[in-house]
Write a protein that holds these residues in place. Structure first.
Motif, mmCIF file in Angstrom:
data_model
loop_
_atom_site.group_PDB
_atom_site.id
_atom_site.type_symbol
_atom_site.label_atom_id
_atom_site.label_comp_id
_atom_site.label_asym_id
_atom_site.label_seq_id
_atom_site.Cartn_x
_atom_site.Cartn_y
_atom_site.Cartn_z
ATOM 1 N N CYS A 146 3.581 -0.891 7.194
ATOM 2 C CA CYS A 146 3.267 -2.194 6.603
ATOM 3 C C CYS A 146 4.550 -2.869 6.122
ATOM 4 O O CYS A 146 4.702 -4.092 6.236
ATOM 5 N N CYS A 184 0.810 -1.218 0.000
ATOM 6 C CA CYS A 184 0.000 0.000 0.000
ATOM 7 C C CYS A 184 0.848 1.274 0.000
ATOM 8 O O CYS A 184 0.339 2.352 -0.263
ATOM 9 N N CYS A 241 -2.758 -4.904 -0.019
ATOM 10 C CA CYS A 241 -1.596 -5.025 0.865
ATOM 11 C C CYS A 241 -1.901 -6.115 1.889
ATOM 12 O O CYS A 241 -2.922 -6.042 2.584
ATOM 13 N N CYS A 265 -2.378 -4.521 5.775
ATOM 14 C CA CYS A 265 -3.494 -3.678 6.203
ATOM 15 C C CYS A 265 -4.764 -3.901 5.385
ATOM 16 O O CYS A 265 -5.819 -3.397 5.737
HETATM 17 ZN ZN ZN Z 1 -0.516 -1.724 4.006
#
Ligand code: ZN
Ligand code: P5A
Length: 480
Positions: A437, A432, A463, A466
């Motif tokens: 992340c 993302c 992603c 998340c």
């Molecule tokens: Zn992410």
């Protein structure tokens, strides 16, 4: 088809590597009494020299000007750009004395030369009309590396540091230079048959003092990734701290923009490694110090002089500019000679025995596939030219295919973790764009972030951390 074995190369890489460097007389490492510093031996030196020649040719033909700066940088220069010195603080060797006298100003052994070069550029360049300017030098640099040192891969004296430094009137022109540098590095790596992946490094792993860093990586036989070259957009960071302003086209005074890009001994190491196998390596004909070795097999029949025949062949090849060697050592049997030259990566071996002399032919063995063939003497020249091309192609495509087989695209973190744990290589996951992340992925996969594909590549999907829409792919690997 191929009689090449790569078991030791792949499963026991570390041992393979040390053995080839020593047996092939490339680089003597670990015995000289300063850690992280080794000795280029004659064969390795020749290979290094030819690779330097290739780099020079590529840079000289694109408007780069070679220069030579002092090894020593005064402390205040090195400290001016704050991010830069923060990145290098722990790695600098200092000269503190001249004889018995302590120096007023400590002098650094250059860890890289942005600071000394910017200092002089300020004196040389006053106007946009003088730009762009592209300098480079090939020198030793010193870095007190704290990670485990490895021959040619992580040195404390990097002896083949090619550093280019360019100056531009605008951000955009510097960015164009980044693209040119990437193209030139592709050309250099392609000439050596070294496969690569180009990534934009994440913010936290860019060069100290740069706006952004684009890196070339290759995968080694143990599945670890080696950074083999980097290109940095430096923006106005160094000119700002050196108060280096120039006259711009609109009459204003402003800081110019810079780039820098570097290669090292790692390029020589990679050339040896990516084309390796269990009995040494095959060097691309372009840079092989010896391109053809001729081995006379003593004949029982006294009327037949295989050595004279070999020397006659060698003379003809030499006249065409081919780097050829006749191995006439009496103390070694032919088998021992084969072994000797296989470690040295000689791409073509010619065997001359009684039969060859009688029939006016030669026996050729390709080092890359070990394929054996008989060729009429008068066809030898054309055959060698053809084989040089073919060997280069075969080496490059074998290396590229091998590297590609070590890259896995997946949307599943657990699968990525298992792949890295079992065979390393590179994993690519949708991302993302959020740093947190990326950190989570590093932790879960137990690998380092290499960055995102360059040029940018859109990723479909989510992603895996998340669940948001992915912007691009992110690459992770175990690295050197
Ligand atoms: Zn992410
Ligand atoms: C670019 C040239 C620079 O230093 N300044 C001038 C910029 N970039 S860099 O990424 O830090 O280094 C360039 C390349 O050098 C190789 N390298 C090394 N090789 C062997 N031993 C080392 N200790 C070492 N450190 C860096 C890497 O390939 C790197 O990309």
């Amino acid at each position: 088809m191929s009689k090449i074995k790569r078991d030791k190369w792949e499963k026991n890489f570390s041992e393979w590597y040390d053995n080839v460097l020593r047996t092939g007389e490339y680089y003597d490492y670990g015995r000289y009494p300063v850690k992280g510093m080794g000795i280029w031996m004659p064969h390795g030196f020749q290979l290094r020299q030819r690779i330097i020649q290739l780099i020079r040719k590529v840079l000289d033909s694109t408007g780069h000007e070679e220069v030579l700066f002092p090894l020593l940088i005064p402390e205040d220069l090195l400290r001016r750009e704050k991010e830069h010195i923060k990145g290098f603080e722990d790695e600098v060797y200092w000269v503190t004395h001249g004889g018995l006298d302590p120096l007023d100003v400590k002098l650094a052994l250059r860890p890289t030369s942005e600071t000394s070069i910017t200092f002089m550029e300020k004196l040389w360049i006053k106007s946009y009309k003088q730009l762009p300017r592209k300098f480079y030098q090939i020198v030793s640099i010193f870095r007190y590396e704290t990670k485990a040192t490895r021959p040619l891969l992580r040195l404390r004296e990097v002896t083949t540091f090619k550093e280019a430094h360019t100056v531009h009137a605008s951000y955009e022109d510097a960015e164009r230079q980044v693209h040119e540098a990437i193209d030139l590095y592709k050309e250099i790596f392609d000439s050596l048959g070294i496969p690569y992946l180009i990534s934009k490094r994440p913010e936290w792993d860019k060069f100290a003092g740069a706006l952004y860093t684009i890196a070339f990586d290759t995968i080694f036989p143990d599945g670890r990734v080696l950074q083999i070259g980097t290109v940095h957009h430096l923006g106005q960071n160094f000119p700002r701290t050196f108060d280096f302003k120039i006259q711009m086209e609109d009459e204003s005074l402003d800081y110019p923009h810079q780039t820098s890009y570097g290669l090292s001994d790692r390029v020589v190491a990679s050339t040896i490694v990516v084309h390796g196998d269990d009995t040494g390596t095959t060097l691309p004909p372009l840079v092989a110090p010896v391109q053809v070795v001729i081995i006379p097999i003593p004949a029982k029949d006294e009327d037949i002089d295989t050595l004279a025949y070999a020397e006659e062949l060698a003379l003809k090849l030499k006249a065409r500019g081919i780097r050829v060697k006749v191995d006439d050592r009496e103390e070694l049997r032919p088998g021992a000679k084969f072994y000797y030259w296989e470690y040295r990566g000689v791409p073509i071996r010619i065997e001359v025995g009684a039969r060859e002399v009688r029939e006016d032919v030669v026996t050729i063995v390709r080092r890359d596939t070990r394929e054996k063939m008989k060729v009429e003497k008068q066809e030898l020249d054309a055959k060698i030219d053809e084989l040089f091309r073919e060997i280069h192609e075969t080496l490059a495509s074998r290396a590229w295919n091998w590297m590609r087989s070590k890259i896995l695209r997946t949307t599943n973190i657990e699968e990525a973790r298992r792949k890295i744990a079992s065979e390393r290589g590179i994993v690519e996951l949708p991302w993302c764009g959020n740093d947190n992340c990326a950190f989570k992925m590093m932790e879960k996969i137990d690998a380092k972030v290499l960055g995102t594909p360059y040029p940018e590549e859109e990723a479909k999907g989510k992603c895996p951390v998340c669940g948001k829409d992915a912007k691009t792919w992110i690459r992770l690997a175990k690295t050197y």
